[in-house]
Design a protein around this motif. Structure first.
Motif, PDB file in Angstrom:
ATOM      1  N   MET A   1     -12.073  -1.983   3.680  1.00  0.00           N
ATOM      2  CA  MET A   1     -11.761  -3.342   4.316  1.00  0.00           C
ATOM      3  C   MET A   1     -11.906  -4.363   3.332  1.00  0.00           C
ATOM      4  N   ARG A   2     -12.974  -4.302   2.433  1.00  0.00           N
ATOM      5  CA  ARG A   2     -12.935  -4.980   1.152  1.00  0.00           C
ATOM      6  C   ARG A   2     -11.923  -5.340   0.418  1.00  0.00           C
ATOM      7  N   VAL A   3     -10.855  -4.418   0.161  1.00  0.00           N
ATOM      8  CA  VAL A   3      -9.802  -4.198  -0.525  1.00  0.00           C
ATOM      9  C   VAL A   3      -8.684  -5.093   0.587  1.00  0.00           C
ATOM     10  N   ARG A   4      -8.655  -4.482   1.774  1.00  0.00           N
ATOM     11  CA  ARG A   4      -7.806  -5.377   2.514  1.00  0.00           C
ATOM     12  C   ARG A   4      -7.938  -6.839   2.632  1.00  0.00           C
ATOM     13  N   ASP A   5      -9.129  -7.284   2.673  1.00  0.00           N
ATOM     14  CA  ASP A   5      -9.669  -8.847   2.684  1.00  0.00           C
ATOM     15  C   ASP A   5      -9.547  -9.601   1.505  1.00  0.00           C
ATOM     16  N   MET A   6      -9.524  -8.823   0.293  1.00  0.00           N
ATOM     17  CA  MET A   6      -9.251  -9.389  -1.149  1.00  0.00           C
ATOM     18  C   MET A   6      -7.850  -9.582  -1.352  1.00  0.00           C
ATOM     19  N   LEU A   7      -7.183  -8.576  -0.846  1.00  0.00           N
ATOM     20  CA  LEU A   7      -5.529  -8.919  -1.114  1.00  0.00           C
ATOM     21  C   LEU A   7      -4.997 -10.255  -0.419  1.00  0.00           C
ATOM     22  N   PRO A   8      -4.282 -10.868  -1.190  1.00  0.00           N
ATOM     23  CA  PRO A   8      -3.556 -12.210  -0.890  1.00  0.00           C
ATOM     24  C   PRO A   8      -2.753 -11.693   0.430  1.00  0.00           C
ATOM     25  N   GLN A   9      -2.488 -12.768   1.394  1.00  0.00           N
ATOM     26  CA  GLN A   9      -1.783 -12.845   2.537  1.00  0.00           C
ATOM     27  C   GLN A   9      -0.384 -12.634   2.037  1.00  0.00           C
TER      28      GLN A   9
ATOM     29  N   GLU B   1     -10.530  -9.486 -10.264  1.00  0.00           N
ATOM     30  CA  GLU B   1     -10.279  -8.165 -10.977  1.00  0.00           C
ATOM     31  C   GLU B   1      -9.371  -7.174 -10.295  1.00  0.00           C
ATOM     32  N   LEU B   2      -9.451  -7.174  -9.032  1.00  0.00           N
ATOM     33  CA  LEU B   2      -8.633  -6.425  -8.238  1.00  0.00           C
ATOM     34  C   LEU B   2      -7.173  -7.011  -8.527  1.00  0.00           C
ATOM     35  N   ILE B   3      -6.955  -8.158  -8.482  1.00  0.00           N
ATOM     36  CA  ILE B   3      -5.461  -8.846  -8.462  1.00  0.00           C
ATOM     37  C   ILE B   3      -4.933  -8.363  -9.932  1.00  0.00           C
ATOM     38  N   GLU B   4      -5.822  -8.482 -11.046  1.00  0.00           N
ATOM     39  CA  GLU B   4      -5.379  -8.264 -12.347  1.00  0.00           C
ATOM     40  C   GLU B   4      -5.079  -6.664 -12.497  1.00  0.00           C
ATOM     41  N   ALA B   5      -5.703  -5.975 -11.593  1.00  0.00           N
ATOM     42  CA  ALA B   5      -5.860  -4.405 -11.812  1.00  0.00           C
ATOM     43  C   ALA B   5      -4.206  -4.042 -11.271  1.00  0.00           C
ATOM     44  N   ILE B   6      -4.195  -4.457 -10.102  1.00  0.00           N
ATOM     45  CA  ILE B   6      -2.865  -4.447  -9.521  1.00  0.00           C
ATOM     46  C   ILE B   6      -1.719  -4.845 -10.101  1.00  0.00           C
ATOM     47  N   LYS B   7      -1.635  -6.025 -10.916  1.00  0.00           N
ATOM     48  CA  LYS B   7      -0.576  -6.625 -11.828  1.00  0.00           C
ATOM     49  C   LYS B   7      -0.312  -5.474 -13.123  1.00  0.00           C
ATOM     50  N   ALA B   8      -1.407  -4.976 -13.541  1.00  0.00           N
ATOM     51  CA  ALA B   8      -1.444  -4.360 -14.476  1.00  0.00           C
ATOM     52  C   ALA B   8      -0.866  -2.706 -14.254  1.00  0.00           C
ATOM     53  N   ALA B   9      -1.253  -2.352 -12.943  1.00  0.00           N
ATOM     54  CA  ALA B   9      -0.823  -0.954 -12.645  1.00  0.00           C
ATOM     55  C   ALA B   9       0.792  -1.138 -12.411  1.00  0.00           C
ATOM     56  N   MET B  10       1.273  -2.228 -11.871  1.00  0.00           N
ATOM     57  CA  MET B  10       2.782  -2.419 -11.543  1.00  0.00           C
ATOM     58  C   MET B  10       3.544  -2.339 -13.023  1.00  0.00           C
ATOM     59  N   THR B  11       3.022  -2.649 -14.105  1.00  0.00           N
ATOM     60  CA  THR B  11       3.559  -2.873 -15.386  1.00  0.00           C
ATOM     61  C   THR B  11       3.559  -1.518 -15.966  1.00  0.00           C
ATOM     62  N   LYS B  12       2.465  -0.724 -15.819  1.00  0.00           N
ATOM     63  CA  LYS B  12       2.330   0.358 -16.358  1.00  0.00           C
ATOM     64  C   LYS B  12       3.139   1.442 -15.613  1.00  0.00           C
ATOM     65  N   ALA B  13       3.441   1.457 -14.500  1.00  0.00           N
ATOM     66  CA  ALA B  13       4.181   2.320 -13.639  1.00  0.00           C
ATOM     67  C   ALA B  13       5.575   2.311 -14.123  1.00  0.00           C
ATOM     68  N   ARG B  14       6.133   1.250 -14.361  1.00  0.00           N
ATOM     69  CA  ARG B  14       7.309   0.909 -15.177  1.00  0.00           C
ATOM     70  C   ARG B  14       7.697   1.695 -16.347  1.00  0.00           C
ATOM     71  N   LYS B  15       6.726   2.083 -17.080  1.00  0.00           N
ATOM     72  CA  LYS B  15       6.768   2.892 -18.354  1.00  0.00           C
ATOM     73  C   LYS B  15       7.525   4.050 -18.430  1.00  0.00           C
ATOM     74  N   PRO B  16       8.387   4.361 -19.150  1.00  0.00           N
ATOM     75  CA  PRO B  16       9.219   5.676 -19.111  1.00  0.00           C
ATOM     76  C   PRO B  16       8.370   6.602 -19.507  1.00  0.00           C
ATOM     77  N   ARG B  17       8.130   7.752 -18.707  1.00  0.00           N
ATOM     78  CA  ARG B  17       7.492   8.982 -19.003  1.00  0.00           C
ATOM     79  C   ARG B  17       8.120  10.181 -19.757  1.00  0.00           C
ATOM     80  N   PRO B  18       7.613  10.568 -20.734  1.00  0.00           N
ATOM     81  CA  PRO B  18       8.152  11.569 -21.486  1.00  0.00           C
ATOM     82  C   PRO B  18       8.830  12.769 -20.671  1.00  0.00           C
ATOM     83  N   LYS B  19      10.006  13.276 -20.812  1.00  0.00           N
ATOM     84  CA  LYS B  19      10.528  14.118 -19.995  1.00  0.00           C
ATOM     85  C   LYS B  19       9.867  15.497 -20.170  1.00  0.00           C
TER      86      LYS B  19
END
Length: 184
Positions: A17-25, A112-130
């Protein structure tokens, strides 16, 4: 209708619930799961745009969910924020720096939550070693069907024991602190 789905996997209703409430509308839907199995089912069925995953979960640990996500190329590019009250629980299994996901320590504030989400979105785009991606299914394919059930049961037992050890360490720490305070 919401176009983006955020999945929060945590056994604490308060945290969900806390995460839900912290996320921007915005134009997204917050999905919730209270354990690892329910979370993995939601990942596979709902295909969220972001996963917030607690590391210690009942039935299937966050560590096991994380391993399952990383073993599947179609899931490993979903931005992931791993959550835990103790970072050392995570670093015992996954060494830093966390290259493909973001970590946030509980309790956390909205910024902190918003910054973590932004960082996760950036990291998820990094190419993975095959090689790493190709190796995971090969290992799984070598385990027979009967053996995989036993392995899964053992992994579940190990995860449960690890969670109990973490809890016991916390209790011992509190007892030691109490004793030290009384001895002053």
């Amino acid at each position: 209708m919401a176009t983006h789905k955020i999945l929060v996997i945590d056994d604490s209703r308060v945290i969900r619930m806390r995460v839900r409430d912290m996320l921007p509308q915005g134009n997204f839907e917050v999905l919730e799961a209270k354990d690892g199995i329910e979370g993995l089912d939601a990942i596979r069925g709902q295909r969220p745009n972001l996963i917030m995953l607690d590391f210690l979960l009942p039935r299937m640990s966050g560590w096991e969910v994380f391993q399952e996500i990383q073993a599947q190329p179609d899931l490993q590019h979903i931005p992931l924020v791993l959550m835990s009250g103790r970072k050392e629980e995570v670093t015992e299994k996954i060494s830093e720096p966390f290259e493909y996901f973001e970590f946030i320590q509980k309790p956390f504030e909205q910024k902190e939550l918003i910054e973590a989400i932004k960082a996760a979105m950036t990291k998820a785009r990094k190419p993975r070693p095959k090689a790493v991606v190709a190796a995971a299914p090969t290992v799984a394919a070598t385990v027979g069907a009967a053996d995989s059930g036993e392995v899964a049961a053992l992994k579940a037992q190990v995860a449960k024991l690890e969670a109990e050890v973490v809890q016991l360490k916390g209790q011992v720490s509190k007892i030691l602190t109490f004793i030290k305070q009384r001895m002053k």
